[in-house]
Design a protein around this motif. Structure first.
Motif: not given
Length: 277
Positions: A21, A26, A30, A153, A155, A206, A208, A219-221
């Motif tokens: 993502a 992202s 978010n 959140f 990228a 990520p 997602v 999305v969380e990275h």
């Protein structure tokens, strides 16, 4: 005879997956997620966070006790940028200690909660913006901070580090807390099931949540500890401390995957303390 309209089907739960993502997806996902969930978040966690406390994470460690930005007396008059401010609880604490904070968040609804707490008359600026493109002049802040805000959140967090360095004056501190990177390898569960590794710490794909059309809605990275150090170094920061708060006996609360049971075994929060030379 007029027939009543057929009931609408309940919206499907988002599908959880792991996939690429980018920054645009992202940010869009978010921003929408936090706008939709800000009310629930502040309702669930507002009492723990307080209206004007500076809490670094679910363990309950505060700036009052840690003084990671420096002694509170030394903050008087300092211009401080809070990134991912939410309802600006940390900025309110800073203002009470004589600082001149600016609270920035991607979510309009989160900033509305900041205005609600201040009865619509915020004593400091509230700015809706992306942390990767800070709308401020070079060297315009003495310090910057973020308590679980923005970074998980985004990228391209290396760009955030460069942006923070750009807006800081020499000698300024950049202090931020995030979920401890080791947690990526474990299920996000508060009980014993959250103590057995189920994924690779080194998998940076990520997390997602996406709708039925495959559009991301959350999305969380992930970055490893080494990734964070390299990002900071490349941006020109000097890392002076890495704080891993231990779970205190007084804290019996569960907050998602954070809990007394897990917190006494594996770290839940990492606080990076950096200086701009």
């Amino acid at each position: 005879m007029i027939q009543a309209p057929a009931p609408r089907p309940a919206p499907e739960e988002p599908e959880a997956t792991r996939r690429v993502a980018d920054d645009t997806e992202s940010s869009r996902a978010n921003r929408g997620w936090w706008d939709r969930n800000a009310d629930e978040y502040q309702s669930d966690h507002g009492e723990f966070l307080g209206d004007s406390e500076f809490v670094w994470g679910p363990e309950g460690a505060t700036e009052d006790e840690l003084q990671l930005l420096g002694p509170a007396a030394g903050l008087h008059g300092a211009r401080i940028l809070e990134i991912g401010a939410g309802a600006a609880q940390c900025s309110r604490w800073l203002a009470a200690h004589g600082a001149r904070p600016v609270a920035l968040d991607l979510s309009h609804r989160q900033l509305q909660h900041a205005r609600r707490i201040d009865d619509g008359r915020s004593p400091f600026p509230l700015v809706q913006a992306d942390a990767g493109v800070l709308p401020f002049a070079d060297a315009s802040f003495d310090h910057a901070c973020s308590a679980y805000g923005a970074l998980p959140f985004i990228a391209d967090t290396a760009r955030v580090m460069r942006e923070v360095r750009r807006v800081l004056r020499p000698g300024g501190r950049w202090v931020f807390s995030v979920t401890h990177p080791v947690r990526w390898a474990f299920p996000d569960e508060p009980g014993p099931e959250g103590l057995a590794a189920s994924a690779s710490y080194f998998d940076r794909t990520p997390y997602v949540e996406q709708d039925e059309n495959g559009h991301a809605v959350y999305v969380e990275h992930h970055r490893t500890l080494g990734d964070r150090v390299r990002e900071l170094s490349a941006a020109g920061f000097r890392l002076v401390d890495l704080v891993e708060p231990e779970w205190p006996d007084w804290n019996t609360a569960e907050w998602g995957g954070w809990s007394p049971q897990r917190g006494r075994v594996i770290p839940g929060t990492a606080i990076f303390v950096c200086v701009a030379p």
